[in-house]
Enzyme design. Structure first.
Site, short mmCIF file in Angstrom:
data_model
loop_
_atom_site.label_atom_id
_atom_site.label_comp_id
_atom_site.label_asym_id
_atom_site.label_seq_id
_atom_site.Cartn_x
_atom_site.Cartn_y
_atom_site.Cartn_z
N GLY A 272 112.13 9.05 126.41
CA GLY A 272 112.86 8.01 126.01
C GLY A 272 113.69 8.52 125.17
N CYS A 338 118.64 -12.92 106.01
CA CYS A 338 117.99 -13.31 104.76
C CYS A 338 116.48 -13.17 104.87
CB CYS A 338 118.03 -14.85 104.59
SG CYS A 338 119.71 -15.18 104.74
N1 LLP Z 1 106.34 5.89 128.86
C1 LLP Z 1 105.52 4.78 128.40
C2 LLP Z 1 104.59 4.19 129.15
C3 LLP Z 1 105.89 4.37 127.38
O1 LLP Z 1 105.38 2.87 126.79
C4 LLP Z 1 106.92 4.59 126.46
C5 LLP Z 1 107.41 4.02 124.99
C6 LLP Z 1 107.86 5.77 126.91
C7 LLP Z 1 107.26 6.47 128.04
C8 LLP Z 1 108.65 6.34 126.14
O2 LLP Z 1 108.55 6.72 124.88
P1 LLP Z 1 109.60 7.66 124.06
O3 LLP Z 1 109.78 8.96 124.83
O4 LLP Z 1 110.68 6.90 124.07
O5 LLP Z 1 108.69 8.02 122.70
N2 LLP Z 1 110.35 0.63 119.79
C9 LLP Z 1 109.43 1.82 119.08
C10 LLP Z 1 109.06 2.78 120.34
C11 LLP Z 1 108.21 2.30 121.35
C12 LLP Z 1 107.89 2.87 122.51
C13 LLP Z 1 107.31 2.17 123.64
N3 LLP Z 1 106.98 2.96 124.87
C14 LLP Z 1 110.51 2.62 118.01
O6 LLP Z 1 111.78 2.12 117.85
O7 LLP Z 1 110.10 3.68 117.85
#
Ligand code: LLP
Length: 387
Positions: A272, A338
């Site tokens: 992602g 706030c």
């Molecule tokens: N696959 C699964 C099963 C996941 O739970 C996630 C992310 C991804 C793929 C993608 O991960 P990435 O390649 O983006 O690291 N909101 C947080 C990140 C939460 C990620 C949750 N799961 C942030 O802003 O850093």
């Protein structure tokens, strides 16, 4: 994507100030050429993999369509993301449904759509999915999300594969879950899945992940399960600090190839952040500059409502001015909400700024707009795509 010309910040060949002229701030700004570059690099490193972009990172329709055109599938976790994937033109067989609390409605929609894979997060989920599949009289390809109990080096909120986590099937329940799937009339066990955390910048974490995945692959095959797809999740870290520490897809490709040498598995990936993080910025406008307690607080019109990551994970994002100047001093860039936590970044080197000036928050393309909220009754930030 960003460059200064004559002290002015330009984005993909246009002055930021011109781009911002018709936009209300705060707004997200995405670069399609930058997305294409990253997508092509990833594809070159993994020519045969099933790449399912994690929709939770960004679901701007223009970007989703572009990723679909690059041949990428979708990792989705809700009905909304499922529909976004279809609207973006992703063929159902390239969609992976994930999640630790999939409702019957979500399962039914995914089964009717005949998505490529439904990942089971618990042995307790097997009868529920089996029941919906039998009601729909459709056979369903499933994978098991295994929680290997690994500690990885990232923020605790971004660690999801450690012992005690509520995600995935713990090692001592995996074979039992696999047997339950094998015994269910409409379920076919095709895959296994490991995703242990996000924003991992150390290749060693992926070495361990790859070894675990290979071990589980062999174990499940030895128990008679025809596992074809090994999904190694996402988690690829990007270079928020600007220090050159970013996961290289080419290095990951070597790591996974070594772990599965001699096996005919199909690798699935769910990146992602790596794909979209660096291709987006958040543009904010200075409202007021306050000097107090020996510090300079630059208050801007978008904070934890527009970009939650600094408040939620103490995440660091670099901030650049739309116009360079002298002298550069260290200031705190704070949001308008706030809350003491509403600080976008501390000790940011900036030239003198005043009301109306624009600032850009870097690497905001992943988990920026998708986590924006309406706290303090502020509108959700819109987005502009250039390229
Ligand atoms: N696959 C699964 C099963 C996941 O739970 C996630 C992310 C991804 C793929 C993608 O991960 P990435 O390649 O983006 O690291 N909101 C947080 C990140 C939460 C990620 C949750 N799961 C942030 O802003 O850093």
């Amino acid at each position: 994507m960003l460059a200064y010309h004559d002290h002015e910040l330009w984005v993909e060949g246009q002055p930021l100030r011109a781009l911002a002229a018709g936009m209300p701030t705060p707004f997200y700004l995405y670069s399609l050429p930058a997305l294409d570059q990253r997508a092509q690099r990833l594809r070159a490193a993994f020519p045969d993999a099933w790449v399912a972009f994690a929709y939770k990172a960004n679901r701007h329709p223009v970007l989703l369509r572009r990723l679909a055109e690059h041949g990428f599938g979708a990792d989705v976790v809700s009905l909304g993301e499922l529909h976004a994937a279809r609207a973006a033109g992703v063929p159902p067989e390239k969609i992976i449904l994930n999640g630790n609390a999939k409702t019957r409605d979500e399962l039914r929609a995914a089964i009717r759509m005949q998505v490529g894979l439904i990942q089971l997060d618990a042995r307790e989920e097997v009868p529920r999915v089996a029941q919906v599949a039998s009601e729909e009289e459709r056979s369903v390809a499933v994978g098991l999300r295994i929680n290997p109990g690994l500690d990885v080096d990232t923020h605790p909120h971004l660690q999801v594969g450690a012992a005690g986590s509520h995600f995935g099937i713990p090692p001592d329940q995996v074979l039992e879950a696999a047997r339950a799937v094998a015994d269910a009339a409409f379920l076919e066990l095709r895959g296994l899945h490991l995703h242990v955390g996000s924003q991992l910048t150390d290749e060693a974490a992926f070495e361990v992940l790859a070894r675990e995945a290979a071990t589980w692959y062999r174990r499940l095959r030895a128990a008679g399960h025809a596992i074809e797809v090994v999904n190694v999740g996402g988690g690829w870290g990007i270079d928020y600090a600007g220090e050159g520490r970013e996961i290289a897809p080419e290095a990951l490709a070597r790591i996974f190839a070594r772990a599965f040498a001699g096996e005919s598995v199909r690798l699935a990936l769910e990146p992602g952040r790596w794909l979209v993080g660096p291709i987006g910025v958040l543009v904010v406008r200075v409202v007021q500059v306050k000097r107090a307690w020996g510090r300079v607080f630059v208050a801007v019109d978008g904070g934890m409502n527009a970009l939650l990551r600094p408040a939620l994970y103490a995440a660091r994002h670099r901030i650049l001015p739309a116009r360079l100047g002298e002298p550069v001093t260290r200031v705190d860039v704070v949001g308008p909400n706030c809350e003491s936590a509403d600080v976008l970044a501390r000790d940011v080197p900036l030239p003198p700024v005043a009301e109306g000036d624009l600032l850009v928050v870097l690497d905001a393309g992943a988990y920026g707009q998708t986590m924006a909220n309406t706290y303090n009754a502020r509108p959700l930030p819109p987005a502009l795509v250039v390229g």
